[in-house]
Design a protein around this motif. Structure first.
Motif, PDB file in Angstrom:
ATOM      1  N   ALA A 239       1.520 -10.757 108.162  1.00 24.39           N
ATOM      2  CA  ALA A 239       0.294 -11.180 108.012  1.00 24.39           C
ATOM      3  C   ALA A 239       0.667 -12.329 108.939  1.00 24.39           C
ATOM      4  O   ALA A 239      -0.495 -12.677 109.789  1.00 24.39           O
ATOM      5  CB  ALA A 239      -0.159 -11.945 106.471  1.00 24.39           C
ATOM      6  N   ALA A 240       1.221 -12.958 108.884  1.00 23.95           N
ATOM      7  CA  ALA A 240       1.707 -14.726 110.198  1.00 23.95           C
ATOM      8  C   ALA A 240       1.473 -14.232 111.028  1.00 23.95           C
ATOM      9  O   ALA A 240       1.520 -14.949 112.167  1.00 23.95           O
ATOM     10  CB  ALA A 240       2.916 -15.788 109.085  1.00 23.95           C
ATOM     11  N   GLU A 241       2.667 -13.389 111.612  1.00 22.63           N
ATOM     12  CA  GLU A 241       2.905 -12.993 112.563  1.00 22.63           C
ATOM     13  C   GLU A 241       1.050 -12.714 113.636  1.00 22.63           C
ATOM     14  O   GLU A 241       1.152 -12.478 114.512  1.00 22.63           O
ATOM     15  CB  GLU A 241       3.857 -11.859 112.747  1.00 22.63           C
ATOM     16  CG  GLU A 241       5.234 -12.180 112.654  1.00 22.63           C
ATOM     17  CD  GLU A 241       5.650 -12.743 113.991  1.00 22.63           C
ATOM     18  OE1 GLU A 241       4.981 -13.206 115.408  1.00 22.63           O
ATOM     19  OE2 GLU A 241       6.858 -12.839 114.086  1.00 22.63           O
ATOM     20  N   VAL A 242      -0.008 -12.147 112.566  1.00 18.93           N
ATOM     21  CA  VAL A 242      -1.471 -11.635 113.693  1.00 18.93           C
ATOM     22  C   VAL A 242      -1.451 -13.476 113.721  1.00 18.93           C
ATOM     23  O   VAL A 242      -2.295 -13.077 115.108  1.00 18.93           O
ATOM     24  CB  VAL A 242      -1.992 -11.338 112.303  1.00 18.93           C
ATOM     25  CG1 VAL A 242      -2.938 -10.525 112.785  1.00 18.93           C
ATOM     26  CG2 VAL A 242      -1.086  -9.751 112.447  1.00 18.93           C
ATOM     27  N   LEU A 243      -1.887 -13.943 112.971  1.00 16.23           N
ATOM     28  CA  LEU A 243      -2.530 -15.305 112.994  1.00 16.23           C
ATOM     29  C   LEU A 243      -1.760 -16.132 114.607  1.00 16.23           C
ATOM     30  O   LEU A 243      -2.094 -16.583 115.352  1.00 16.23           O
ATOM     31  CB  LEU A 243      -2.280 -16.604 111.879  1.00 16.23           C
ATOM     32  CG  LEU A 243      -2.384 -17.899 111.975  1.00 16.23           C
ATOM     33  CD1 LEU A 243      -3.167 -17.925 112.583  1.00 16.23           C
ATOM     34  CD2 LEU A 243      -1.959 -18.632 111.086  1.00 16.23           C
ATOM     35  N   LEU A 244      -0.388 -16.165 114.336  1.00 24.02           N
ATOM     36  CA  LEU A 244       0.474 -16.494 115.102  1.00 24.02           C
ATOM     37  C   LEU A 244       0.237 -15.331 116.908  1.00 24.02           C
ATOM     38  O   LEU A 244       0.230 -16.555 118.069  1.00 24.02           O
ATOM     39  CB  LEU A 244       2.170 -15.950 116.154  1.00 24.02           C
ATOM     40  CG  LEU A 244       2.324 -17.289 114.711  1.00 24.02           C
ATOM     41  CD1 LEU A 244       3.999 -17.055 114.287  1.00 24.02           C
ATOM     42  CD2 LEU A 244       2.796 -18.917 114.776  1.00 24.02           C
ATOM     43  N   ALA A 245      -0.163 -14.404 116.871  1.00 25.67           N
ATOM     44  CA  ALA A 245      -0.076 -13.381 118.167  1.00 25.67           C
ATOM     45  C   ALA A 245      -1.888 -14.160 118.547  1.00 25.67           C
ATOM     46  O   ALA A 245      -1.783 -13.882 119.916  1.00 25.67           O
ATOM     47  CB  ALA A 245      -0.494 -12.123 118.155  1.00 25.67           C
ATOM     48  N   ALA A 246      -2.840 -14.409 117.050  1.00 22.40           N
ATOM     49  CA  ALA A 246      -3.632 -14.660 118.449  1.00 22.40           C
ATOM     50  C   ALA A 246      -3.347 -15.762 118.628  1.00 22.40           C
ATOM     51  O   ALA A 246      -4.953 -16.383 119.681  1.00 22.40           O
ATOM     52  CB  ALA A 246      -4.877 -15.226 116.885  1.00 22.40           C
ATOM     53  N   ALA A 247      -2.897 -16.894 118.602  1.00 21.43           N
ATOM     54  CA  ALA A 247      -2.936 -18.352 118.904  1.00 21.43           C
ATOM     55  C   ALA A 247      -2.018 -18.233 120.853  1.00 21.43           C
ATOM     56  O   ALA A 247      -1.892 -18.919 121.472  1.00 21.43           O
ATOM     57  CB  ALA A 247      -1.759 -19.648 118.358  1.00 21.43           C
ATOM     58  N   ARG A 248      -0.995 -17.268 120.473  1.00 26.66           N
ATOM     59  CA  ARG A 248       0.076 -16.616 121.718  1.00 26.66           C
ATOM     60  C   ARG A 248      -1.596 -16.207 122.799  1.00 26.66           C
ATOM     61  O   ARG A 248      -0.810 -15.993 124.122  1.00 26.66           O
ATOM     62  CB  ARG A 248       1.222 -15.720 121.848  1.00 26.66           C
ATOM     63  CG  ARG A 248       1.919 -16.210 121.001  1.00 26.66           C
ATOM     64  CD  ARG A 248       3.165 -15.683 120.657  1.00 26.66           C
ATOM     65  NE  ARG A 248       4.191 -15.568 119.871  1.00 26.66           N
ATOM     66  CZ  ARG A 248       4.218 -15.284 118.350  1.00 26.66           C
ATOM     67  NH1 ARG A 248       3.289 -14.179 118.071  1.00 26.66           N
ATOM     68  NH2 ARG A 248       4.994 -15.830 117.727  1.00 26.66           N
ATOM     69  N   HIS A 249      -2.275 -15.520 122.741  1.00 30.15           N
ATOM     70  CA  HIS A 249      -3.250 -14.432 123.225  1.00 30.15           C
ATOM     71  C   HIS A 249      -4.651 -14.557 123.145  1.00 30.15           C
ATOM     72  O   HIS A 249      -4.935 -13.322 122.401  1.00 30.15           O
ATOM     73  CB  HIS A 249      -2.607 -13.055 123.453  1.00 30.15           C
ATOM     74  CG  HIS A 249      -1.102 -12.564 123.525  1.00 30.15           C
ATOM     75  ND1 HIS A 249      -0.697 -13.029 124.329  1.00 30.15           N
ATOM     76  CD2 HIS A 249       0.018 -12.512 122.696  1.00 30.15           C
ATOM     77  CE1 HIS A 249       0.631 -12.563 124.410  1.00 30.15           C
ATOM     78  NE2 HIS A 249       1.006 -12.193 122.798  1.00 30.15           N
ATOM     79  N   PRO A 250      -4.992 -16.090 122.942  1.00 31.16           N
ATOM     80  CA  PRO A 250      -6.201 -16.073 123.084  1.00 31.16           C
ATOM     81  C   PRO A 250      -6.962 -15.115 124.198  1.00 31.16           C
ATOM     82  O   PRO A 250      -7.159 -14.990 124.913  1.00 31.16           O
ATOM     83  CB  PRO A 250      -6.177 -17.587 122.966  1.00 31.16           C
ATOM     84  CG  PRO A 250      -5.375 -18.023 124.130  1.00 31.16           C
ATOM     85  CD  PRO A 250      -4.355 -16.882 123.766  1.00 31.16           C
ATOM     86  N   SER A 251      -8.232 -15.536 123.640  1.00 30.95           N
ATOM     87  CA  SER A 251      -9.473 -15.163 125.190  1.00 30.95           C
ATOM     88  C   SER A 251      -9.076 -15.806 126.139  1.00 30.95           C
ATOM     89  O   SER A 251      -9.402 -17.264 126.306  1.00 30.95           O
ATOM     90  CB  SER A 251     -11.144 -14.840 123.804  1.00 30.95           C
ATOM     91  OG  SER A 251     -11.715 -16.130 123.667  1.00 30.95           O
ATOM     92  N   ARG A 252     -10.304 -15.885 126.648  1.00 30.83           N
ATOM     93  CA  ARG A 252     -10.994 -17.087 128.139  1.00 30.83           C
ATOM     94  C   ARG A 252     -11.369 -18.122 128.021  1.00 30.83           C
ATOM     95  O   ARG A 252     -10.550 -19.361 128.466  1.00 30.83           O
ATOM     96  CB  ARG A 252     -11.657 -16.648 128.813  1.00 30.83           C
ATOM     97  CG  ARG A 252     -12.763 -15.954 128.463  1.00 30.83           C
ATOM     98  CD  ARG A 252     -13.858 -15.567 129.066  1.00 30.83           C
ATOM     99  NE  ARG A 252     -13.631 -14.257 130.182  1.00 30.83           N
ATOM    100  CZ  ARG A 252     -14.215 -13.726 131.057  1.00 30.83           C
ATOM    101  NH1 ARG A 252     -15.326 -14.193 131.690  1.00 30.83           N
ATOM    102  NH2 ARG A 252     -13.801 -11.984 131.390  1.00 30.83           N
ATOM    103  N   LYS A 253     -11.796 -18.252 126.280  1.00 33.41           N
ATOM    104  CA  LYS A 253     -12.318 -18.801 125.613  1.00 33.41           C
ATOM    105  C   LYS A 253     -11.709 -19.817 125.002  1.00 33.41           C
ATOM    106  O   LYS A 253     -11.502 -21.079 124.451  1.00 33.41           O
ATOM    107  CB  LYS A 253     -13.396 -18.632 125.170  1.00 33.41           C
ATOM    108  CG  LYS A 253     -14.725 -17.472 125.310  1.00 33.41           C
ATOM    109  CD  LYS A 253     -15.416 -18.897 126.549  1.00 33.41           C
ATOM    110  CE  LYS A 253     -15.752 -19.889 126.276  1.00 33.41           C
ATOM    111  NZ  LYS A 253     -17.142 -19.415 127.438  1.00 33.41           N
ATOM    112  N   GLY A 254      -9.932 -19.476 124.574  1.00 32.59           N
ATOM    113  CA  GLY A 254      -9.342 -20.609 124.355  1.00 32.59           C
ATOM    114  C   GLY A 254      -9.827 -20.572 122.607  1.00 32.59           C
ATOM    115  O   GLY A 254     -10.290 -20.054 122.381  1.00 32.59           O
ATOM    116  N   LEU A 255      -8.683 -21.437 121.804  1.00 34.98           N
ATOM    117  CA  LEU A 255      -8.386 -21.077 120.009  1.00 34.98           C
ATOM    118  C   LEU A 255      -9.127 -21.997 120.085  1.00 34.98           C
ATOM    119  O   LEU A 255      -8.576 -23.789 120.160  1.00 34.98           O
ATOM    120  CB  LEU A 255      -7.178 -21.045 120.117  1.00 34.98           C
ATOM    121  CG  LEU A 255      -7.066 -20.516 117.981  1.00 34.98           C
ATOM    122  CD1 LEU A 255      -7.280 -19.190 118.340  1.00 34.98           C
ATOM    123  CD2 LEU A 255      -4.978 -20.697 118.309  1.00 34.98           C
TER     124      LEU A 255
END
Length: 260
Positions: A239-255
């Motif tokens: 589950a924590a890896e899901v959050l980290l993955a979102a930070a590693r691979h954001p959309s073009r808009k950024g996080l």
């Protein structure tokens, strides 16, 4: 045979399951395919080769499958809207078809879209999401599962909204909302969606690991790149890896990384 009110207009080139109901003054255009158990309310317009699964309820005055609000769009282009099963679409909701040839605006299963919600072209929505009154989603937004968006919140195009995220009503969001997080105002984070994680069945250990990842990414005082580098030196639950993955691979808009 489908139960079609005498005042409704249903094309003979539309496909309706035998137990579909269509309310007064509704219009179902050619190419639409509506699955078993669907209920189409009064004054509804379903068009644009829309495909619905089973047991969807479409409320009064809603419009599904119309052309996107794009001044350069060619109406002769073929695209559609695809709804899964068990969605509840309330009054005056608008869902626009894709801008891409053969593309789809998609809504998964068991979503609840309250009065006045707007889904622009090419939105991709998962399952079990709740969108309160007058939520506005611009084009190409990707929404995960079990998200709650408060009434009147507006979202800029191309961004991502992660699983179990929650956004306060009347927010104005133009960057990605991380999974499991609470956002508010103008691109501000307020912490984790603690109640949503508990209700979602996450173990105490997983919730603690998600919290550690959140603290590292957004509260450690460094920048996001430094935090992600540090995360590589630690072990994390799935589950924590899901959050980290979102930070590693954001959309073009950024996080969203800001905090109140």
């Amino acid at each position: 045979m489908p139960d079609i009110h005498p005042s409704a207009i249903v094309s003979d080139q539309a496909t309706l399951a035998d137990d579909v109901t269509v309310g007064p003054f509704s219009i179902i255009d050619a190419g639409v395919n509506i699955g078993a158990g669907c209920q189409i309310g009064a004054h509804v317009w379903v068009t644009g080769n829309t495909v619905m699964g089973a047991d969807n309820h479409i409320g009064y005055g809603s419009i599904v499958g119309t052309d996107p609000q794009d001044a350069s769009f060619d109406s002769s282009l073929e695209s559609n809207v695809v709804l899964g099963d068990g969605n509840r679409i309330r009054e005056y909701v608008t869902i626009h078809r894709s801008t891409a040839a053969g593309g789809s605006t998609t809504v998964g299963n068991s979503n609840f879209l309250m009065t006045g919600v707007h889904l622009a072209h090419d939105v991709q929505m998962g399952d079990f999401n709740n969108l309160a009154n007058n939520v506005l989603l611009a084009g190409h937004i990707i929404i995960g599962n079990r998200v709650f968006l408060g009434g009147g919140a507006a979202f800029h195009q191309f961004l991502h909204i992660g699983d179990f995220a929650i956004v306060q009503g009347n927010s104005a969001i133009s960057r990605d909302v991380p999974p499991f997080c609470t956002a508010h105002g103008r691109n501000e984070l307020a912490g984790l969606n603690v109640i949503g994680l508990r209700r979602g069945g996450f173990s105490a250990e997983d919730r603690a690991d998600i919290k550690r990842a959140y603290q590292l990414l957004f509260r450690s005082g460094g920048n996001l790149r430094e935090a992600l580098a540090e995360a590589e030196n630690r072990s994390w639950c799935d589950a924590a890896e899901v959050l980290l993955a979102a930070a590693r691979h954001p959309s073009r808009k950024g996080l969203i990384t800001g905090k109140s």
